[in-house]
Scaffold this active site. Structure first.
Site, PDB file in Angstrom:
ATOM      1  N   LYS A  63     -28.952 -42.140  33.476  1.00  0.00           N
ATOM      2  CA  LYS A  63     -30.225 -41.781  32.851  1.00  0.00           C
ATOM      3  C   LYS A  63     -30.890 -40.663  33.655  1.00  0.00           C
ATOM      4  CE  LYS A  63     -34.568 -44.105  31.531  1.00  0.00           C
ATOM      5  NZ  LYS A  63     -35.253 -45.425  31.557  1.00  0.00           N
ATOM      6  N   SER A 120     -36.487 -51.022  28.152  1.00  0.00           N
ATOM      7  CA  SER A 120     -35.854 -49.701  28.138  1.00  0.00           C
ATOM      8  C   SER A 120     -34.346 -49.723  28.320  1.00  0.00           C
ATOM      9  CB  SER A 120     -36.480 -48.813  29.219  1.00  0.00           C
ATOM     10  OG  SER A 120     -37.831 -48.571  28.930  1.00  0.00           O
ATOM     11  N   SER A 141     -36.521 -46.459  27.026  1.00  0.00           N
ATOM     12  CA  SER A 141     -36.389 -45.058  27.380  1.00  0.00           C
ATOM     13  C   SER A 141     -34.975 -44.656  27.789  1.00  0.00           C
ATOM     14  CB  SER A 141     -37.348 -44.733  28.528  1.00  0.00           C
ATOM     15  OG  SER A 141     -37.099 -45.572  29.653  1.00  0.00           O
TER      16      SER A 141
END
Length: 493
Positions: free
Chosen positions: A132, A231, A207
């Site tokens: 990420k 997330s 996210s």
């Protein structure tokens, strides 16, 4: 807790404002991804068998020299180049560095010690991973989707990234996230929007949405995600892969932007995302490092002795959508199986000013980030109410710990709906409550896919246990993978 008339009016106003914003957004042309031609509905399925192997099996083949690491990395590079123009998940690659590291792995295997020694020292030797973008990966951007950080390049590795590299994993690049990791659609002004591999018109969640998308599209074996309100689990659910939010405090959060401060440190968790349930535990061991001693991963789990609890929904609320019937049906099938078995960077941002600028197209921030910033400002104005909510969270945590005990697992919906279409989360901004509640409680949760629904979109379930009982949810996830088939190749339906 009953809502006052003022709170109900505020909720209605938020809903109306959300729908008005969605109507405005619908007038905008969708962002173009790739060359102008008739867009496919989903990504094409992977053609190479190498792309369909779990991390454990892939590492075994590499150590046995039945496949070259360069061949593996080349296969994943080729796959990313094939589908990333459609999904926009990998926002910066390091293909040349990855191939160089693969050649070093091949050299080590040709000269090195025996298989057992390598497995102990490098359990993920040669396994391609993605990270990420909010995590530091040396030489890669670390913007977290914030325009003010678009020139920030990581000069070191986040702790979990360093541990994975030391275990032999090879990062292929970094993946998209929502702005400042504040929303459950992975879209920002730096990299644009990421699309769902099963339906390009659907969201990937956030996210850690880039990780969910890249894994589901068979562009990576393991993903590094973080979870402060779902997330890891929402992207895993929307993209039909596995994700694990560990017990709070087990895996370090160092080296990501933004990091949590104050009470939020007890909500933020870093964890693994994988296509195969069997990979969650070994990756979690590496990520946790010495912290793994807090867990009971070496304990053998007998599913017959687990006490299963099931909730269909959160009790209903005007703030969230009702749970889709198809999601409930999948959850009931799962429960029946167990019944049978048992018998900001730089200057501060002012959200209200940013909202005014957004309305006239001048803000560099996304609407969800502005809205959440406004909400936080309002909450901070009522400190006594904020303290009351924290107190309620602690009381609920004690109740849940007592309910689950040493052998309990709760089955709970991952989200009220399957992956919605782009922009539509604005209409129901609080649907993430189905995942966020377990961040507040600090409990371990494994997100498990349960096949595809009638629209060809992933279904799934959350598996929840008491603190430090991660081994229970991981064991149940492995069972459900066998029962329901786990990850399903996109593009074949």
């Amino acid at each position: 807790m009953a809502l006052s008339r003022t709170e109900r009016c505020l909720a209605l106003l938020l809903r109306l404002l959300s729908r008005a914003c969605l109507a405005l957004l619908a007038l905008l042309p969708p962002p173009r991804v790739g060359p102008a031609r008739a867009a496919p509905r989903a990504v094409p399925p992977p053609r190479r068998a190498l792309l369909l192997l779990p991390a454990r099996r892939l590492a075994e083949l590499l150590r046995a020299r039945q496949v070259a690491c360069v061949e593996v990395v080349e296969a994943y590079v080729e796959r990313i180049k094939e589908v990333n123009p459609l999904i926009n998940a990998v926002v910066k690659d390091r293909f040349e560095e990855a191939l160089q590291e693969a050649r070093q792995v091949d050299k080590l295997l040709s000269e090195g010690p025996g298989d057992d020694c390598l497995e102990e020292k490098f359990p993920l030797l040669g396994v391609p991973i993605t990270v990420k973008e909010a995590f530091s990966l040396y030489g890669m951007p670390n913007t977290s989707g914030l325009v003010n950080r678009r020139n920030v390049i990581a000069t070191s590795d986040a702790t979990v990234v360093s541990r994975l590299k030391q275990a032999g994993a090879i990062p292929l690049g970094v993946t998209n996230c929502s702005e400042l990791c504040m929303w459950y659609e992975s879209s920002n002004r730096v990299y644009g929007r990421t699309n769902n591999p099963y339906d390009l018109q659907r969201i990937v969640g956030g996210s850690s949405g880039g990780e969910g998308s890249v894994l589901a599209a068979a562009c990576s074996v393991v993903g590094v995600g973080s979870d402060i309100g779902g997330s890891i689990r929402m992207p895993a659910f929307f993209n039909g892969v596995f994700g694990h939010k560990p017990t709070t405090g087990v895996v370090p959060n160092d080296g990501q932007f933004p990091n949590a401060h104050g009470v939020r440190t007890s909500y933020l968790c870093t964890g693994p995302m994988c296509r195969y349930a069997e990979d969650l535990e070994p990756v979690l061991r590496v990520m946790a490092g010495p912290g793994v001693s807090k867990l009971k991963l070496n304990e053998k789990v007998s599913l017959e002795k687990i006490k299963f609890h099931c909730m269909d929904h959160d009790g209903g609320s005007i703030f969230v959508s009702p749970v889709d019937k198809e999601i409930l049906q999948a959850q009931k099938k799962e429960a029946q199986r167990f019944t049978d078995l048992l018998g900001d960077h730089g200057k501060p941002v002012w959200p209200l000013w940013e909202l005014m600028k957004w309305l006239v197209g001048m803000s560099s921030h996304t609407l969800p980030a502005i809205a959440l910033g406004l909400t936080e400002k309002l909450v901070n104005l009522n400190l006594s109410g904020k303290a009351k909510l924290v107190s309620m969270g602690k009381s609920l945590q004690e109740e849940m710990e007592a309910l689950l005990g040493p052998d309990g697992v709760l089955l709970y919906p991952s989200h009220p709906t399957v992956a919605p279409k782009h922009h539509s989360p604005i209409c129901m901004p609080f649907n993430f409550a189905y995942t966020a509640i377990f961040n507040v409680l600090g409990l371990p949760v494994t997100q498990c896919p349960l096949g595809l629904g009638s629209e060809g979109l992933p279904l799934g379930i959350q598996l929840v246990a008491a603190s430090y009982n991660d081994h229970l949810t991981l064991a149940v996830a492995r069972y459900l993978e066998k029962a329901f088939g786990g990850w399903v190749l996109p593009g074949e339906v």
